[in-house]
Write a protein that holds these residues in place. Structure first.
Motif, PDB file in Angstrom:
ATOM      1  N   ASN A 615       0.819  -1.123  -0.032  1.00 41.32           N
ATOM      2  CA  ASN A 615       0.111  -0.190  -0.045  1.00 41.32           C
ATOM      3  C   ASN A 615       0.798   1.068   0.029  1.00 41.32           C
ATOM      4  OD1 ASN A 615      -2.798  -1.150   0.100  1.00 41.32           O
ATOM      5  ND2 ASN A 615      -2.160  -2.032   2.199  1.00 41.32           N
ATOM      6  N   VAL A 616       0.710   2.121  -1.084  1.00 40.35           N
ATOM      7  CA  VAL A 616       1.332   3.431  -1.015  1.00 40.35           C
ATOM      8  C   VAL A 616       0.744   4.385  -0.040  1.00 40.35           C
ATOM      9  CG1 VAL A 616       2.270   5.341  -2.481  1.00 40.35           C
ATOM     10  CG2 VAL A 616       1.913   2.829  -3.504  1.00 40.35           C
ATOM     11  N   MET A 617      -0.743   4.396  -0.093  1.00 38.36           N
ATOM     12  CA  MET A 617      -1.516   5.672   0.832  1.00 38.36           C
ATOM     13  C   MET A 617      -2.826   5.271   1.246  1.00 38.36           C
ATOM     14  SD  MET A 617      -2.440   8.850  -1.380  1.00 38.36           S
ATOM     15  CE  MET A 617      -3.482   9.207  -0.114  1.00 38.36           C
ATOM     16  N   VAL A 618      -3.311   5.885   2.238  1.00 39.66           N
ATOM     17  CA  VAL A 618      -4.862   5.712   2.367  1.00 39.66           C
ATOM     18  C   VAL A 618      -5.336   7.057   2.658  1.00 39.66           C
ATOM     19  CG1 VAL A 618      -4.169   5.275   4.801  1.00 39.66           C
ATOM     20  CG2 VAL A 618      -6.398   4.320   3.960  1.00 39.66           C
ATOM     21  N   CYS A 619      -6.601   7.471   2.736  1.00 47.33           N
ATOM     22  CA  CYS A 619      -7.107   8.568   3.004  1.00 47.33           C
ATOM     23  C   CYS A 619      -8.821   8.449   3.347  1.00 47.33           C
ATOM     24  CB  CYS A 619      -6.854   9.740   1.981  1.00 47.33           C
ATOM     25  SG  CYS A 619      -7.702   9.610   0.561  1.00 47.33           S
ATOM     26  N   PHE A 620      -9.262   9.266   4.151  1.00 46.52           N
ATOM     27  CA  PHE A 620     -10.704   9.038   4.369  1.00 46.52           C
ATOM     28  C   PHE A 620     -11.495  10.219   3.599  1.00 46.52           C
ATOM     29  CE2 PHE A 620      -8.786   8.080   8.491  1.00 46.52           C
ATOM     30  CZ  PHE A 620      -9.816   7.185   9.071  1.00 46.52           C
ATOM     31  N   SER A 621     -12.852   9.450   3.209  1.00 47.02           N
ATOM     32  CA  SER A 621     -13.582  10.403   2.524  1.00 47.02           C
ATOM     33  C   SER A 621     -14.031  11.888   3.361  1.00 47.02           C
ATOM     34  CB  SER A 621     -14.826   9.665   2.098  1.00 47.02           C
ATOM     35  OG  SER A 621     -15.676   9.310   3.291  1.00 47.02           O
ATOM     36  N   PRO A 622     -14.472  12.792   2.886  1.00 45.22           N
ATOM     37  CA  PRO A 622     -14.538  14.128   3.419  1.00 45.22           C
ATOM     38  C   PRO A 622     -15.477  13.820   4.833  1.00 45.22           C
ATOM     39  CG  PRO A 622     -14.564  14.414   1.121  1.00 45.22           C
ATOM     40  CD  PRO A 622     -14.576  13.088   1.190  1.00 45.22           C
TER      41      PRO A 622
END
Length: 767
Positions: A615-622
């Motif tokens: 995995n390179v990255m993760v982010c939350f939806s707004p």
């Protein structure tokens, strides 16, 4: 009264005497062959072979062809069987002299100079068939008048990567277009350009192995596929061949063996298998029709494919987008093909944003908004229902759909200040990371490869603040604005240096940030790749090329805790949720994404979700409803944030590279996702709820037109269908640029060709 070929030959000999040039025996033989064609004084055609001519032969021929209207000549065809050594200006002069009687021009063995090619594309030609092989043209822009052209072959134009929006606008009768073994790859801009050809019947981006030229594959027709439309198409092309093309063209063998990996049409065949298994036959088709079509597709062997052929559902997209097309890649398009293509398109692609079915003009939508109508038609026999769509939100989305649907070429332009910010020694600033300000739509911060932090007004290009290197000459990989205090910014470099800046108390140009009272310095975090502040602006996380994460107190400037061995391999990114100051997610090259809660003293994660690659990255939806996870080589998935269950797999094609680091973010709130990878030139835009692909945007340098590799990207938090892309090109020198992309505005029309080829560059750390 029209003169015969004997008179034409006499005129040629007379011109040679006047110009003191020895007559060319090959030219005399052309005239003799033309005589044999018309024993009854009927009109004949002349075949001109450029490789049999010398420069001195051109002017006598021009003299003769200039007066050709007086002779019984129907057409002149120009060929070059092998490379010739004529001046290219002479070739163009010969074509102009023949003028309206020019029928076939085959320059496939001649590589035209850029200026000659530009002159041909801008001036146009009266020929009916044009075959070019140019090695330098990158963007096709044939704006000249080609009013009689019915066949255009650009096969083996090895640098041709894109099409100008109006490149086919002056070819109203073009029926056959071939672009095999080019670098054409964009489905959206390609179909948008080609759709302007009202009579286009055949399109090729790859050849069937058993076919030597254009037209439907004879083998597929011999298989007797039970579709009457195919038989009609075959007849059309056989008739066209007999009327339009000379024997030389029909005998041409363009099928040299290719060693490149060939695509196949098994994807289309698999769709037919699905339909067959479900016993749901579209459009009244029979099971035998499906089986026959399936066999035909599986037998197809691709030859000299362009990259566009490797795009998922390429054939279905083309058929659905170009309804007038009869033959694609030598395979006839039948009724069943169209039904399957329509189904596949609806399943995997989004024609317009927000499920809009039809293109509308901006003017009509504005009129409807003023009149308080939505444009939804109701049956007058039924009682009128209240229209729930008459909201500002509805019209805003409709306007976005209308603007985006009006052009497949978005507006790309660099943040202008980068071109003018130079350091000592005239070294250009090279951005490595960037973030939009959370409250000021005009501000953007970026960190550089040399450790500077610069805040700019990305709308006018003015520099608001320039902070010198925060960690020696190391790259700034971590940037995060505070939300409640949007003048404050946390920045971290890969040397481990972490600082917080208050822009309200920092002058536009800072000589040394270390002694400034408006700068807070934190304990180093070695090999840092990411920093992220929580929703209450009192803590932030630092992660890096290690298995540990540090939690810092923003106010006391001290580390609160070091969480060790949270993953089995380095943690590339750690992100707090948008609304909870305690919840955060981590992504690691060990293939895992983990959710953590600070209230539970992170020893065990709330849950773990796995990818098939690192995995390179993760982010939350707004709204914190989803997690967007990006793994190496285009493995992009959306998970439910509550428990990590898979919500959407975006099914993006992988390249096979273990170093193709992929990053993805949300755009338009959580309506769409944007995804790009460091070994590719493309940003892919998909609907976050359906996974359907809306558009691909290919990133180019505005100065040179060269393709640029995507290093990072962000959706504009204030403007729908706007984003910025951090991109890099490596030739002739390294150039790092942040490019703004406006999908609602058309790109300015190109006025020249672009040349050159890029090389790969990989950057795997940071977001």
């Amino acid at each position: 009264m029209a003169m015969d070929m004997s008179t034409l030959e006499a005129r040629y000999l007379d011109s040679c005497r006047r110009r003191e040039t020895q007559p060319n025996s090959s030219v005399l033989s052309w005239f003799s062959e033309a005589k044999i064609q018309n024993p009854n004084n009927e009109k004949c055609s002349i075949l001109v072979y450029l490789d049999q001519l010398k420069n001195a032969d051109i002017y006598p021929l021009i003299d003769v062809f200039t007066e050709m209207d007086s002779f019984d000549i129907e057409a002149v065809d120009i060929f070059s069987k092998r490379p010739c050594f004529l001046k290219e200006e002479y070739i163009m002069s010969l074509m102009h002299a023949i003028n309206q009687k020019l029928r076939v021009v085959d320059l496939s063995n001649i590589t035209l100079r850029n200026d000659i090619l530009l002159d041909l594309c801008q001036a146009g030609s009266s020929c009916h068939v044009l075959i070019l092989r140019a090695t330098n043209i990158r963007k096709l822009n044939m704006v000249g008048r080609f009013m009689h052209l019915n066949t255009l072959s650009l096969d083996f134009c090895s640098s041709l990567a894109s099409l100008h929006e109006d490149c086919f606008s002056c070819m109203p009768y073009l029926m056959c277009l071939s672009m095999c073994e080019t670098r054409i790859v964009n489905l959206w801009t390609t179909t948008a350009a080609v759709s302007k050809l009202p009579y286009l019947m055949e399109l090729r981006f790859q050849m069937c192995l058993c076919c030597k030229d254009t037209g439907p594959c004879r083998a597929s027709l011999d298989d007797r596929v039970k579709d009457n439309e195919d038989q009609i198409v075959c007849k059309k092309f056989r008739d066209a061949d007999e009327v339009e093309l000379p024997k030389y063209l029909r005998k041409m063998n363009l099928m040299e063996l290719s060693s490149c990996l060939s695509p196949n049409l098994n994807g289309h065949a698999e769709m037919l298998d699905e339909v067959n298994d479900s016993n749901e036959f579209p459009g009244g088709a029979h099971k035998q029709d499906l089986m026959d079509a399936n066999v035909k597709l599986k037998k197809y062997i691709s030859h000299h494919p362009s990259p566009i052929c490797f795009e998922k559902h390429y054939r279905e997209y083309m058929i659905a987008s170009l309804p007038q097309l009869e033959v694609l890649d030598n395979l006839p398009i039948g009724r069943l093909d169209r039904e399957v293509a329509k189904s596949v398109f609806a399943r995997y692609f989004e024609h317009l944003p927000y499920k809009r079915k039809h293109k509308e003009s901006v003017v009509s939508l504005l009129q409807k908004r003023e009149m308080g109508t939505s444009g939804n038609y109701q049956n007058s026999s039924k009682p009128k229902q209240p229209n729930i769509c008459r909201t500002q939100h509805f019209f805003s989305r409709s306007l976005s759909a209308a603007k985006l649907g009006s052009s497949a070429w978005p507006l790309l332009h660099p943040v202008s200040s980068f071109s003018h910010i130079y350091k000592e020694g005239n070294k250009r600033v090279r951005p490595r990371q960037f973030e939009y300000n959370p409250s000021n739509p005009s501000l953007m911060a970026f960190g550089t490869l040399d450790g500077e932090v610069i805040v700019i007004n990305h709308e006018n290009g003015n520099v608001a603040c320039c902070i010198p290197s925060i960690g020696g000459t190391n790259s700034v990989l971590g940037l995060c604005w505070l939300k409640k205090y949007p003048s404050k910014l946390v920045a971290g470099s890969d040397s481990g240096c972490v600082r917080l800046f208050d822009l309200n108390h920092i002058p536009p140009k800072v000589a040394d940030a270390r002694g400034n009272s408006s700068v807070a310095t934190y304990y180093d975090f070695e090999q840092l790749t990411s920093v992220h502040v929580n929703s209450t602006d009192d803590q932030f996380l630092a992660s890096g090329y290690s298995k540990n994460i540090a939690l810092y107190d923003i106010n006391t400037e001290k580390p609160l805790q070091l969480f060790t061995d949270m993953h089995r391999e380095p943690i590339n990114v750690a992100k707090f949720s948008h609304h909870s100051p305690f919840m955060f997610a981590t992504s690691s090259f060990d293939h895992d994404v983990k959710m953590w809660d600070l209230r539970q003293k992170p020893v065990q994660p709330c849950y773990t979700a796995s990818s098939s690659r690192g995995n390179v990255m993760v982010c939350f939806s707004p709204d914190d409803l989803y997690l967007l996870v990006s793994a190496v080589d285009n493995e992009v998935k959306q998970l439910l944030a509550v428990d990590g269950r898979l919500h959407m797999d975006f099914d993006i094609t992988s390249t096979g590279s273990a170093y193709n680091y992929t990053r993805s973010y949300y755009m338009n709130g959580r309506d769409y996702i944007i995804s790009g990878s460091c070994d590719e030139h493309v940003v892919r835009i998909c609907c976050a709820q359906t996974g359907r692909r809306l558009r691909d945007v290919y990133v180019e340098d505005s100065d040179s037109g060269k393709s640029m590799f995507v290093q990072s990207l962000r959706g504009d938090p204030f403007r729908d269908f706007h984003m910025s892309v951090l991109a890099v090109s490596m030739r002739p020198s390294s150039k790092w640029e942040i490019i703004k992309v406006n999908l609602l505005s058309s790109s300015p029309r190109a006025e020249k060709y672009s040349y050159g080829q890029p090389i790969c560059s990989s950057q795997n750390l940071g977001g």
